[in-house]
Design an enzyme around this catalytic site. Structure first.
Site, PDB file in Angstrom:
ATOM      1  N   ASP A   8       0.834  -1.196   0.081  1.00 49.72           N
ATOM      2  CA  ASP A   8       0.016  -0.091  -0.074  1.00 49.72           C
ATOM      3  C   ASP A   8       0.993   1.364  -0.012  1.00 49.72           C
ATOM      4  O   ASP A   8       2.258   1.182   0.212  1.00 49.72           O
ATOM      5  CB  ASP A   8      -0.980   0.164   1.262  1.00 49.72           C
ATOM      6  CG  ASP A   8      -1.552   1.186   1.414  1.00 49.72           C
ATOM      7  OD1 ASP A   8      -2.244   1.703   0.415  1.00 49.72           O
ATOM      8  OD2 ASP A   8      -1.696   1.696   2.533  1.00 49.72           O
ATOM      9  N   ASP A  10      -0.021   5.197   1.056  1.00 47.32           N
ATOM     10  CA  ASP A  10      -0.195   5.855   2.069  1.00 47.32           C
ATOM     11  C   ASP A  10      -0.358   5.142   3.332  1.00 47.32           C
ATOM     12  O   ASP A  10      -0.813   4.607   3.742  1.00 47.32           O
ATOM     13  CB  ASP A  10      -1.438   6.712   2.020  1.00 47.32           C
ATOM     14  CG  ASP A  10      -1.837   7.509   0.578  1.00 47.32           C
ATOM     15  OD1 ASP A  10      -0.933   8.257   0.431  1.00 47.32           O
ATOM     16  OD2 ASP A  10      -2.680   7.258   0.108  1.00 47.32           O
TER      17      ASP A  10
HETATM   18  C1  BG6 Z   1      -5.866   5.644   0.121  1.00 45.68           C
HETATM   19  C2  BG6 Z   1      -5.898   6.403   1.602  1.00 45.68           C
HETATM   20  O1  BG6 Z   1      -4.563   5.151  -0.054  1.00 45.68           O
HETATM   21  O2  BG6 Z   1      -6.139   6.534  -0.855  1.00 45.68           O
HETATM   22  C3  BG6 Z   1      -7.223   6.926   1.783  1.00 45.68           C
HETATM   23  O3  BG6 Z   1      -5.577   5.478   2.671  1.00 45.68           O
HETATM   24  C4  BG6 Z   1      -7.629   7.842   0.398  1.00 45.68           C
HETATM   25  O4  BG6 Z   1      -7.415   7.668   2.891  1.00 45.68           O
HETATM   26  C5  BG6 Z   1      -7.701   6.924  -0.825  1.00 45.68           C
HETATM   27  O5  BG6 Z   1      -8.991   7.983   0.676  1.00 45.68           O
HETATM   28  C6  BG6 Z   1      -7.873   7.733  -2.111  1.00 45.68           C
HETATM   29  O6  BG6 Z   1      -6.916   8.531  -1.953  1.00 45.68           O
HETATM   30  P1  BG6 Z   1      -7.274   9.792  -3.225  1.00 45.68           P
HETATM   31  O7  BG6 Z   1      -5.646  10.416  -3.144  1.00 45.68           O
HETATM   32  O8  BG6 Z   1      -7.361   9.072  -4.518  1.00 45.68           O
HETATM   33  O9  BG6 Z   1      -8.063  10.746  -2.641  1.00 45.68           O
HETATM   34 MG    MG Z   2      -2.677   3.028   3.699  1.00 45.40          MG
END
Ligand code: BG6
Ligand code: MG
Length: 215
Positions: A8, A10
């Site tokens: 993953d 984030d």
């Molecule tokens: C994930 C995060 O990696 O991505 C979530 O953990 C986030 O918190 C999701 O909502 C979608 O991300 P983005 O950047 O497309 O808004």
């Molecule tokens: Mg994550």
């Protein structure tokens, strides 16, 4: 026999999970909805839209599609503004050394992230070249807790789920990986060990052999 590792992004490679949290707090606050850390644990890993749906449920509000789209755009703009502060200081401890080691040992590596910002972040931090495949939130229909992101990543690596480990910091992601038939190492939040196979706080001193003893 482990041949591939799927990460993953984030909260696993880079601590941008805190930027997501701050951006959601600020957006929710405009609707007088308070988001705390325990609520945030359930937001992690979900798509932007699913995160906001959960926040609306918590706040017991409903918005028109039009207003919802504005909220999603506002959140993403706030989040992307925070990304401007991003540097290698935001990487999880030990992660870059770990990726280098894995590349040398010829493991296949992939990213499996719900984020549509994933590729920009990886490029910005010069990390893209470590990965043989990058699957982001724009590439599958069903995001976490569905296993589709990880299944697509494994397929792109030419590997079966049983030959891959997934690294995840979110409950939705750990569940997704388990449902897809992967071994899962949770990162950060120790409570995830209830569902995951193994846990690490960060990548400092983590050796794959250590994990092999429990797998
Ligand atoms: C994930 C995060 O990696 O991505 C979530 O953990 C986030 O918190 C999701 O909502 C979608 O991300 P983005 O950047 O497309 O808004
Ligand atoms: Mg994550």
């Amino acid at each position: 026999m482990i041949k591939g590792l799927i990460f993953d992004l984030d909260g696993v490679i880079v601590n941008t999970d805190t930027y997501h949290y701050e951006a959601w707090k600020s957006v929710a606050n405009k609707y007088s909805i308070q988001i705390d850390k325990s609520i945030n644990e359930n937001l992690k890993g979900l798509s932007r839209r699913d995160s906001w749906n959960l926040i609306m449920e918590i706040g017991n509000i409903q918005l028109s599609d039009e207003e919802t789209n504005i909220v999603l755009e506002t959140k993403n703009n706030l989040y992307r503004k925070k990304l401007k502060n991003l540097s290698s200081d935001n990487l999880l401890l030990g992660v870059e050394n770990f990726l280098q080691e894995l590349n040398h040992k010829e493991f296949k590596l992939a990213i499996g992230s719900s984020s549509r910002n994933a590729k920009d972040i990886l490029n910005y931090l010069n990390l893209s070249s470590y990965f043989d495949s990058i699957i982001d939130g724009s590439m599958v229909k069903k995001l976490k807790p569905s296993p589709d992101i990880f299944i697509k990543a494994a397929k792109n690596l030419g590997l079966k789920p049983i030959h891959c480990i997934v690294f995840e910091d979110s409950l939705s992601g750990v569940k997704a990986a388990k449902d897809g038939g992967f071994k899962v190492i949770s990162v950060g939040n120790k409570e995830l060990l209830d569902v995951a196979d193994y846990h690490i706080d960060n990548f400092l001193d983590f050796k794959l052999d250590q994990y092999a003893t429990v797998s």
